[in-house]
Design an enzyme around this catalytic site. Sequence first.
Site, PDB file in Angstrom:
ATOM      1  NE  ARG A  48      -8.469  -0.058   3.285  1.00 29.36           N
ATOM      2  CZ  ARG A  48      -8.538  -1.351   3.639  1.00 29.36           C
ATOM      3  NH1 ARG A  48      -7.619  -2.206   3.246  1.00 29.36           N
ATOM      4  NH2 ARG A  48      -9.546  -1.790   4.372  1.00 29.36           N
ATOM      5  CD  GLU A 179     -11.819   9.433 -13.475  1.00 26.37           C
ATOM      6  OE1 GLU A 179     -12.407   9.507 -12.392  1.00 26.37           O
ATOM      7  OE2 GLU A 179     -10.660   9.029 -13.579  1.00 26.37           O
ATOM      8  CE  LYS A 221      -9.864  12.068 -12.153  1.00 28.12           C
ATOM      9  NZ  LYS A 221      -9.692  11.855 -10.724  1.00 28.12           N
ATOM     10  N   GLY A 264      -3.596   9.141 -15.168  1.00 25.06           N
ATOM     11  CA  GLY A 264      -3.737   7.921 -15.968  1.00 25.06           C
ATOM     12  C   GLY A 264      -2.489   7.070 -16.162  1.00 25.06           C
TER      13      GLY A 264
HETATM   14  C1  5MM Z   1      -7.903   7.079 -13.356  1.00 21.94           C
HETATM   15  O1  5MM Z   1      -7.911   7.024 -11.974  1.00 21.94           O
HETATM   16  C2  5MM Z   1      -8.351   8.207 -11.309  1.00 21.94           C
HETATM   17  C3  5MM Z   1      -7.311   9.282 -11.383  1.00 21.94           C
HETATM   18  O2  5MM Z   1      -6.098   8.768 -10.873  1.00 21.94           O
HETATM   19  P1  5MM Z   1      -4.729   8.921 -11.668  1.00 21.94           P
HETATM   20  O3  5MM Z   1      -4.438  10.406 -11.699  1.00 21.94           O
HETATM   21  O4  5MM Z   1      -3.765   8.139 -10.860  1.00 21.94           O
HETATM   22  O5  5MM Z   1      -4.953   8.347 -13.043  1.00 21.94           O
HETATM   23  C4  5MM Z   1      -8.611   7.849  -9.843  1.00 21.94           C
HETATM   24  O6  5MM Z   1      -9.459   8.793  -9.233  1.00 21.94           O
HETATM   25  C5  5MM Z   1      -9.216   6.471  -9.734  1.00 21.94           C
HETATM   26  O7  5MM Z   1     -10.517   6.521 -10.225  1.00 21.94           O
HETATM   27  C6  5MM Z   1      -9.127   6.063  -8.284  1.00 21.94           C
HETATM   28  O8  5MM Z   1      -7.800   5.825  -7.980  1.00 21.94           O
HETATM   29  C7  5MM Z   1     -10.014   4.881  -7.940  1.00 21.94           C
HETATM   30  O9  5MM Z   1      -9.619   3.736  -8.601  1.00 21.94           O
HETATM   31  P2  5MM Z   1     -10.448   2.365  -8.379  1.00 21.94           P
HETATM   32  O10 5MM Z   1     -10.044   1.536  -9.585  1.00 21.94           O
HETATM   33  O11 5MM Z   1      -9.974   1.758  -7.117  1.00 21.94           O
HETATM   34  O12 5MM Z   1     -11.902   2.656  -8.361  1.00 21.94           O
END
Ligand code: 5MM
Length: 346
Positions: A48, A179, A221, A264
Amino acid sequence: MGIYAEELRMTAKSMIQKGKGILAMDESNGTCNKRFDVLGIPTTEASRQAYRELILTTPGLSDYVSGPILYDETIRQTSKAGVPFLKVIADAGMIPGIKVDTGAKDMAGHPNEKVTEGLDGLRDRIAEYYQMGARFAKWRAVITIGEGIPSRACIEANAHGLARYAALCQEGGLVPIVEPEVLIDGDHTLERCYQVTDETLDAVFSQLYTQGVAYNQMILKPSMVIPGKACAQQATVEQVAAATVRCLLKNVPATVAGIAFLSGGQTKEQSSAHLNAMNKLFGDQLPWPVTFSYARAIQQPALDYWSGKDENVKEAQKHLLERAKFNSLASKGEYSSDLEKQLTAV
Ligand code: 5MM
């Protein structure tokens, strides 16, 4: 007016400055490991760290990205050479942000629905992150469309959590990214997605108002208004853009500092095309800057190429920069799928 009001306004403005968006790289260890697993990358802290270093050291990233959203593990990490990631970000002229929710958990009494947690101890965590150098935060609520859901209880509980989080952030000097994600999973129509997004945004702004959150010191968001992935009747780019803009104009106060979409689960091309259409076709009606805060739609090609191998870092960074650039163009209404074909063919 809070003691940080002026600073928050300036930070929010920088986050959504013309031609730039926010890079979501705040996957929790569980989500990050899931993405690594698919590609056979070891699910270790070292992997990571290497992946986040690849992202943050991409040359030219700050031309298109105002700031990355980090996860708690990442904000405490350093590059392999020992430079704190927070310094790497500052040296590149970007603003660091931090995810502060502790995840979407099963909601009591409401099967198949989630409520986001993380308010306990949040004031102290915000103080620590601010002191470390973070200047904005993120909290994601998840709304699922399905048989008989979302319930009013789920929408209200999540809206309340988002507003309490946002108020705490503004008290502590972090610009809140609010968000509320209406998930793309399911076979629902565009109209159903509109209805649920409308109800969700209405509830969120009602709670933000009640909790005294300053709209000009926050970023929304949202998800786009789009048919479910399994819906037989998919929509055109223009239909998605028009429905999304209509829903935002109905619910989002004009004083909100900016809108930065999540992707998303849309494809990378769809994410760019939809953002572009909103700015190109409706730009003159939008009272706020409208840009991106994508994770998968920016990161995925780079992650696929990298696949955990040191020798792939440079080329993977090119893939990352390319998506950041396309989305920057989309935030100005200057992206086109032809341009994408031309440039990616080289
Ligand atoms: C919806 O997810 C957020 C935006 O990512 P995408 O553009 O891929 O949809 C993203 O910031 C999300 O909140 C993070 O990846 C964290 O996810 P988790 O589920 O690990 O908290």
